[in-house]
Design an enzyme around this catalytic site. Sequence first.
Site, mmCIF file in Angstrom:
data_model
loop_
_atom_site.group_PDB
_atom_site.id
_atom_site.type_symbol
_atom_site.label_atom_id
_atom_site.label_comp_id
_atom_site.label_asym_id
_atom_site.label_seq_id
_atom_site.Cartn_x
_atom_site.Cartn_y
_atom_site.Cartn_z
ATOM 1 N N GLU A 148 1.526 -2.397 0.954
ATOM 2 C CA GLU A 148 1.848 -3.631 1.661
ATOM 3 C C GLU A 148 2.658 -4.613 0.827
ATOM 4 O O GLU A 148 3.273 -5.533 1.361
ATOM 5 C CB GLU A 148 0.547 -4.251 2.155
ATOM 6 C CG GLU A 148 -0.200 -3.222 2.984
ATOM 7 C CD GLU A 148 -1.571 -3.641 3.442
ATOM 8 O OE1 GLU A 148 -1.947 -3.231 4.536
ATOM 9 O OE2 GLU A 148 -2.258 -4.376 2.731
ATOM 10 N N GLN A 180 -8.081 3.001 12.679
ATOM 11 C CA GLN A 180 -7.877 2.840 11.236
ATOM 12 C C GLN A 180 -9.208 2.785 10.490
ATOM 13 O O GLN A 180 -9.241 2.823 9.270
ATOM 14 C CB GLN A 180 -7.064 1.572 10.944
ATOM 15 C CG GLN A 180 -5.592 1.697 11.311
ATOM 16 C CD GLN A 180 -4.762 0.479 10.958
ATOM 17 O OE1 GLN A 180 -4.135 -0.105 11.833
ATOM 18 N NE2 GLN A 180 -4.732 0.082 9.694
ATOM 19 N N ARG A 189 0.825 -4.927 7.968
ATOM 20 C CA ARG A 189 1.277 -4.414 6.675
ATOM 21 C C ARG A 189 1.054 -5.409 5.529
ATOM 22 O O ARG A 189 1.924 -5.688 4.713
ATOM 23 C CB ARG A 189 2.751 -4.017 6.709
ATOM 24 C CG ARG A 189 3.021 -3.000 5.600
ATOM 25 C CD ARG A 189 4.312 -2.280 5.733
ATOM 26 N NE ARG A 189 4.382 -1.252 4.693
ATOM 27 C CZ ARG A 189 4.939 -0.067 4.854
ATOM 28 N NH1 ARG A 189 5.464 0.263 5.998
ATOM 29 N NH2 ARG A 189 4.970 0.791 3.872
ATOM 30 N N CYS A 190 -0.128 -6.002 5.532
ATOM 31 C CA CYS A 190 -0.470 -6.845 4.395
ATOM 32 C C CYS A 190 -1.981 -6.937 4.342
ATOM 33 O O CYS A 190 -2.663 -6.594 5.291
ATOM 34 C CB CYS A 190 0.119 -8.250 4.523
ATOM 35 S SG CYS A 190 -0.578 -9.263 5.821
#
Lengths: 806, 284
Positions: free
Chosen positions: A759, A236, A383-384
């Site tokens: 997110e 990522q 996802r945050c």
Amino acid sequence: MNDLTPDRDERVANLKGLGCSRKRVEDARFTQGKGNYIDDISLPGMLHGDFVRSPYAHARVKSINTDAAMALDGVVAVLTAKDLEPLSLHWMPTLAGDKQMVLADGKVLFQGQEVAFVVARDRYIAADAVELVEVEYEELPVLVDPFEALKSDVVLREDLDGQTEGAHGPRKHHNHIFTWEVGDEAGTNAVIGDADVVAEETMYYHRTHPCPLEPCGCLASMDKVNGKLTLYGTFQAPHVVRTVASLLSGIEEHNIRVVSPDIGGGFGNKVGVYPGYVCSIVASIVTGVPVKWVEDRMENLMTTAFARDYWMKGRISATRDGKITGLHCHVTADHGAFDACADPTKFPAGFMNICTGSYDIPIAYLGVDGVYTNKAPGGVSYRCSFRVTEAVYFIERMIEVLAIELNMDAAELRRINFIGKEQFPYQSALGWEYDSGDYHTAWDKALAAVDYDGLRKEQAERVEAFKRGETRTLMGIGLSFFTEIVGAGPVKNCDILGMGMFDSCEIRIHPTGSAIARLGTISQGQGHATTFAQILASEIGIPADSITIEEGDTDTAPYGLGTYGSRSTPVAGAATAMAGRKIRAKAQMIAAYLLEVHDDDVEFDVDRFVVKGAPERFKTMSEIAYAAYNQAIPGVEPGLEAVSYYDPPNMTYPFGAYVCVMDIDVDTGVTDIRRFYALDDCGTRINPMVIEGQIHGGLTEALAVAMGQEIAYDDMGNVKTGTLMDFFLPTAWEVPNYETDHTVTPSPHHPIGAKGVGESPHVGGVPCFSNAVQDAFRPFGLRHTNMPHDHWRIWKTANGLGLHDT
Amino acid sequence: MIPPSFEYHRPTDVAGALAVLAEHGDDARVLAGGHSLIPMMKLRMADVPHLIDLQDVAALKGIEIAGDQITIGAMTTQHELIASDALHAAAPIIREAALQIADPQVRYMGTIGGNVANGDPGNDMPGLMQCLDARFTLEGADGTRTVAARSFYEAAYMTDRDDEEILTHISFAAPRGGYAYEKQKRKIGDYATAACAALIEREGDKVASASVAMTNLSDIPVFSEAAAAALAGSACDDAAVKAAVAAALEDIDPTEDNRGPVEFKMHVAGIIISRAIQRAWSRA
């Protein structure tokens, strides 16, 4: 001008710029199975790696015998810590300032830990050889509970024994990692001590896992002739990987090329550096041929970065009429065997100090204690943005508990405590500056959309019917209002291992008027190739369809910190707009020259520069691009290129209002989500269709986490949820219909006003689903019950409240 | 998730498959849809040096309905069971149950023979077959024999089938009256927390006969004779259903797993059995 000349609206539409629900350009290859993922890449002579992993959560490694494995035809090497030690690669630094074993060095600290790395001619031989490596273990006492770990005599990290100073300050115990404090504890305690009403609650945000569809993997190729290392992998943050690889291996950074190909979802799981990457690199250096390592699903779930695992204890105080006066939060954070959290270095608990939420809370305190246990390392932001999901869950549960304490409607309690529109930019008690918001408008819109009063009336009738024995189904109304903090971040306070968290974009306009833009981020499904082209289209007047977006190859892309924490649009999106503006500035000079007027006498109009007051005199961006390369313009260099490195002045603060309506069968614990309404405000909306897709995905992962998804351990440290049979990954069948809605409150400091959205739905969704479950049982005396709300736990709640006593 | 190496055999008739079994004995296993055996091999929990893929054995495919007798080839997929209108007309409980097995992708591959022969207590078809009082046809070197579904299962993954036999066909009489297959699961693809098949024949206001069997509530599927007896002759009123549920719960022995502890499973089983009986009665 004639009938064939497009009018202005047509020219705008032709760009497919900001606000256009342009179809995703990536999907042509993904929907045809033509993506290029790590396991699709094959290099000549490539070898395959596989790990021998520990069956025990805590054990001493007495001996490792690799003879039988080495004797198997096709096995090239078996690496152990002893082989990596001369290179100082048997341990590696983590992103959180700790270090982590690459291969077991004397002991193992979690089940599934990497013990030896087998390299073989094919994947099957490697797996067979793994079975032949003989490891003698001596089991040690296992600690899976952080509270017990802080009391235990058992030393997990013998390498740190006696070390009282950690990466984030003093350590209180041999299994303690750090204490992190923000805010005014004495002042907060004083306010809470004197308050009219105080609500207290302890909640466990269970350990879970991002579980991207594609697990992690890499392919390392050391070319001994030219001294270059090429590393393909599920990264990522490819540029950070290059820098870290250079620092670890001693290979100069210009001799390392890192490529992130198509990535099948990351959700934070692919931010960190894993032993598989290091072992592949070493194996390729040793053997001189490419070495691929791709983990399987079980390895991904059991050993790569987990998320959450926070024990949160809160106290919130208010006046009798519901105005919140203070908030105290203490977290016991289970980080597993090594502190490998992926947070900006100065934030060992991420942005947990956003836990005052969307409310105007005058004083607050947050303390976090990190603890070692015999669990897998990680602690990523699934996802945050960094620990924001935990923070929002905490405050949105505390609000509900306070509403119970005050005997007040939870929607009303939120409303009277929201930060007012006029208070922005708002300084929070725990140190953040919220950029913009209009919470009351969003909340009112959401409650009206679902007919909130009607729902409460229906719920009250249902409770009465239940009490009369006419139904066994209860109804829950879940509310949540969240404020995210994304777009890390200003370099002055956000870095990873010293690397400032800016991002970048480099644009080249081709002579015929199409373009390529390269960014420091990397899409894992977010649709960057689609949306960044739209930002640029609106900035430079070249149709999005004529702009190629490229990311992920460190040899070509400008340096950037990658994609996680919803930072791509706030940071790289801003860099894109800023680079576009540089292009436009040069284009203006060229246009003015071509039109034989002064620079100030031309203005940009959609896809061209026009002479002010004489719109029939213009030069299109295509004409300008051609001239930029092919016409000698006095005082202007040929070419039309620009690069921007963007260091954001602040984070962005997207927000949203969610409502969930759920029916719960008290006899079986089965839930049915009847309705889910999600209003998101992410500032300027780049592509509404992509936003909607992001929201559907984030809500679905929120549903998973709230309703059943967990990484559970037994007392021996065995992972109980290591396959998709037990680890809940929702399918279309389990997912409810989502109703999406929005308001638009642009970010005042972002070049195009965009805030990021990937997110938000996860952050806001988890407490919304959870609150729906808890709200259903509120009339029967429930204050709080921990997630995940699977059938058994809901049944247990109903049972505990006496609802099965008939 | 990488299996050890194995020889792959792909016979075109039952005799060919039996020959490989005879030659390799314990070292050989037949493969139907592969949704149990292949994961076990990938986890290296099953070591199968000789894998005999039955997908080309045409004789093992198909659904035959002759009068009230139904015969289904072992290699018939769940999808084919669902898609057969004739089977649905003759025994609608099959489609109702098959639709609750996993997802379409799995059902395109998964077969009824594999589902009943593997002896996995989590599989849905064994309980259903016991409810239907089905018979399994087994073919071996010494010929063919039939075994009642109700006496086929011995323990988890242990059945009356010899290692060198192949389960070739399943047959049963078309059920009459009302039916229901009720299943609680956590998600698609999961085994049942509790599942129950019920068949009830009605005569006037009374239950003429009933059959009740359960899935994943013991180490084998459970046919409850006592539950059937409690319903027979009753008006299927609350008292009778309660008695049947109580009787059925006596026959099960669930164990704790990630779905929940025994106490929870017993409670849910009671609810599921009761719902299956009531739904079957409503259709009787």
